[in-house]
Each structure stands twice: as structure tokens, then as C-alpha cells.
Design an enzyme around this catalytic site. Structure first.
Site, PDB file in Angstrom:
ATOM      1  CG  ASN A   1      -1.694   1.271   1.398  1.00 25.23           C
ATOM      2  OD1 ASN A   1      -1.819   2.047   0.439  1.00 25.23           O
ATOM      3  ND2 ASN A   1      -2.239   1.515   2.580  1.00 25.23           N
ATOM      4  CD1 TRP A   2       3.402   1.133  -3.049  1.00 23.27           C
ATOM      5  CD2 TRP A   2       3.578   2.561  -4.770  1.00 23.27           C
ATOM      6  NE1 TRP A   2       4.190   0.547  -4.005  1.00 23.27           N
ATOM      7  CE2 TRP A   2       4.311   1.395  -5.068  1.00 23.27           C
ATOM      8  CE3 TRP A   2       3.536   3.589  -5.705  1.00 23.27           C
ATOM      9  CZ2 TRP A   2       5.009   1.238  -6.270  1.00 23.27           C
ATOM     10  CZ3 TRP A   2       4.224   3.435  -6.902  1.00 23.27           C
ATOM     11  CH2 TRP A   2       4.958   2.280  -7.177  1.00 23.27           C
ATOM     12  CE  LYS A   3       0.408   3.545   4.872  1.00 19.79           C
ATOM     13  NZ  LYS A   3       0.067   3.664   6.258  1.00 19.79           N
TER      14      LYS A   3
ATOM     15  CG  HIS B   1      -5.902   1.733   5.028  1.00 21.40           C
ATOM     16  ND1 HIS B   1      -5.486   2.727   5.878  1.00 21.40           N
ATOM     17  CD2 HIS B   1      -4.851   0.903   4.858  1.00 21.40           C
ATOM     18  CE1 HIS B   1      -4.212   2.506   6.211  1.00 21.40           C
ATOM     19  NE2 HIS B   1      -3.803   1.405   5.603  1.00 21.40           N
TER      20      HIS B   1
ATOM     21  CD  GLU C   1      -3.074   5.487   6.642  1.00 16.97           C
ATOM     22  OE1 GLU C   1      -3.037   5.609   5.400  1.00 16.97           O
ATOM     23  OE2 GLU C   1      -2.151   4.962   7.309  1.00 16.97           O
TER      24      GLU C   1
ATOM     25  CD  GLU D   1      -3.757  -2.754   7.180  1.00 13.18           C
ATOM     26  OE1 GLU D   1      -2.645  -3.008   6.731  1.00 13.18           O
ATOM     27  OE2 GLU D   1      -4.330  -1.671   6.977  1.00 13.18           O
TER      28      GLU D   1
ATOM     29  N   GLY E   1       1.878   2.123  10.678  1.00  9.87           N
ATOM     30  CA  GLY E   1       2.800   3.246  10.553  1.00  9.87           C
ATOM     31  C   GLY E   1       3.407   3.689  11.880  1.00  9.87           C
TER      32      GLY E   1
ATOM     33  CB  SER F   1       4.751  -1.727  11.976  1.00 11.10           C
ATOM     34  OG  SER F   1       4.256  -0.406  12.154  1.00 11.10           O
TER      35      SER F   1
ATOM     36  N   GLY G   1       2.609  -1.350   4.251  1.00  9.98           N
ATOM     37  CA  GLY G   1       2.593   0.076   3.943  1.00  9.98           C
ATOM     38  C   GLY G   1       3.995   0.593   3.696  1.00  9.98           C
ATOM     39  N   GLY G   2       4.573   1.229   4.713  1.00 13.31           N
ATOM     40  CA  GLY G   2       5.872   1.893   4.562  1.00 13.31           C
ATOM     41  C   GLY G   2       6.935   1.051   3.875  1.00 13.31           C
TER      42      GLY G   2
END
Ligand code: PEP
Length: 250
Positions: A10-12, A95, A97, A167, A173, A212, A233-234
Site C-alpha cells: 500500500n503506497w498510500k 483502511h 486511514e 490491521e 505506521g 508495521s 505500507g511503509g
């Protein structure tokens, strides 16, 4: 049942046309990953670029959201059929966010999952509890409600067509990760909930863990019986880290 592991990046809201080139080209030529399904959920403007760079390989591309509407006066929104035009395989819904910054509530998440299914895109339905909810021992109640709202909208007959992602909000994150035991406990619970409705769907259901995930913690998480891959993600923005995580899922 031996479920094929799935690792999704997930590049966000990250990337640029020029920065993406190296990452996508690196993914396109990565080898030794054919036992896995891998996908990268890129920002909408980069779907064409992802398709162009990845189409010849085994890695698919996905979207991070979808509109609850089909077409019309919804400025700034992107419909399921628009995503289908770009041959998107997966779409994230729910998600944390989106839930916290854009008020995507359980019902809306269910509608969005349905919109994706309508155009042949597999929804990756994200569920998870906040730290406060975990402390209050509300985890199972929260994720059950999130799951039930989606099932209500997509219908029991489509249970076999979705992917779930657990999640925990407190792990996204933050550098905090659920322990393998915590992840397994929730994944087993989710599979059990689905099994009450459709045993065959529960057996084949892929439940990803996200929060994470890094090269140094992925292996133990992926070894859990009900963890069928990861939502990353990151670490998906770093080619070496993402590929290392993918390899740990094989
Ligand atoms: C995510 O964005 O879904 C996620 C899990 O992020 P991170 O891996 O950075 O915690």
C-alpha cells in the site's frame, strides 16, 4: 488447506512518475516469487504507469479506494468501472486511514466492497481495532461489526470473493507490530466467524496481516497458521525491503 500467500503493498499517497519507475521496474523483474500473489496498490494517477510497467510480469496492481457511486456529479471521485478500465486486480476498502480521516464507516465500506465486486475487482477489506479498544477488550466485537457490515452488503454468496486484512490501528505506521500470537488469535477468530456462514469460503479465505510489517518481523507473522500474507505500507516503498518481505512469505 494450503492457501496461496498474498503480499500487497500500500503506497498510500506517495510516489512520483519518476520515483516510481525504479520501484516498478524492480518489481517487474523480481524472480523466484511465482508461488506468491503480489500486488501494489498505487495512487490513482499512477495506475496507468503501474499497468504499463507490470503488465508483462507476475505482479498485479491495485487501488487504495473506490467511490460508492457508479458515475455522475461526484467531483474528485473514482468509480469501480474506471478502475476496471486500468485492469486493477485488488482494491483496498476500510483502511483505517480512510475510516478515521474520511469517515468511511462500516456501511460505506460494505458498499464500496460491493462496487468493486460488481466490476470484477477483489476487495481487500481492512478491519482492526484501536489501542483503546484493545485495552478495553473490544477487539473481537469491533472487527466482527466491521466484517458483518461488509457481508451484509456483498451477500453471503460473495464471501469467497474477498480478501480480509487484519490491521490493528495501533500498529499502522507506528513501528508497533502485533505479536505473531496476537495476529494469529485475531485471524483465527475472523476465519471462525466466516466459517459459521460458509465453511468452504472460510477455508480458502486469505487473511492478510498489516501493521508495521518489516523484513525483520515478517517471517514469524507469516508462519502463523491463519496468516496468509501481508498488507505492507511503509516497507512497500523500498524495493529491497518489499521483495525481502515477499520472499519471507514463500
Ligand atoms: C498500511 O498502510 O496498510 C500499513 C500496514 O502500513 P505500515 O506497514 O506502514 O504500518
Amino acid at each position: 488447506m494450503n492457501r496461496k500467500q498474498l503480499v500487497v503493498g500500500n503506497w498510500k499517497m506517495n510516489g512520483s512518475l519518476s520515483d516510481n519507475e525504479a520501484l516498478l521496474d524492480g518489481l517487474a523483474v523480481a524472480d523466484g516469487l511465482s508461488e506468491l500473489d503480489i500486488s501494489v496498490c498505487v495512487p490513482y494517477p499512477y495506475l496507468a504507469q503501474a499497468r504499463e510497467r507490470l503488465a508483462a510480469g507476475i505482479i498485479s496492481w491495485g487501488a487504495q479506494n473506490v467511490s460508492e457511486h457508479d458515475a455522475g456529479a461526484y467531483t474528485g471521485e473514482i468509480s469501480g468501472s474506471m478502475l476496471a478500465d486500468f485492469e486493477v486486480s485488488f482494491g483496498l476498502v476500510g483502511h483505517s486511514e480512510r475510516r478515521s480521516f474520511y469517515a468511511d464507516d462500516n456501511e460505506l465500506v460494505g458498499i464500496k466492497a460491493r462496487k468493486l465486486l460488481n466490476v470484477g475487482i477483489t476487495p481487500i477489506v481492512c478491519v482492526g481495532e484501536t489501542f483503546k479498544q484493545r485495552e478495553a477488550e473490544e477487539t473481537f466485537g469491533i472487527i466482527s461489526a466491521q466484517l458483518e457490515a461488509v457481508i451484509e452488503r456483498i451477500g453471503l454468496e460473495n464471501l469467497g470473493r474477498i480478501v480480509l486484512a487484519y490491521e490493528p490501528v495501533w500498529a499502522i505506521g507506528t513501528g508497533l507490530t502485533a505479536s505473531p500470537e496476537q495476529a494469529q488469535e485475531v485471524h483465527e477468530y475472523l476465519r471462525g466467524q466466516v466459517a459459521l456462514l460458509d465453511e468452504a469460503a472460510a477455508r480458502s479465505l486469505r487473511i492478510l496481516y498489516g501493521g508495521s510489517v518489516k523484513p525483520d518481523n515478517a517471517e514469524k507473522l507469516f508462519r502463523q497458521a491463519d496468516v496468509d500474507g501481508g498488507l505492507i505500507g511503509g516497507a512497500s516503498l523500498n524495493l529491497i525491503d518489499f521483495l525481502t518481505i515477499c520472499r519471507l512469505a514463500t
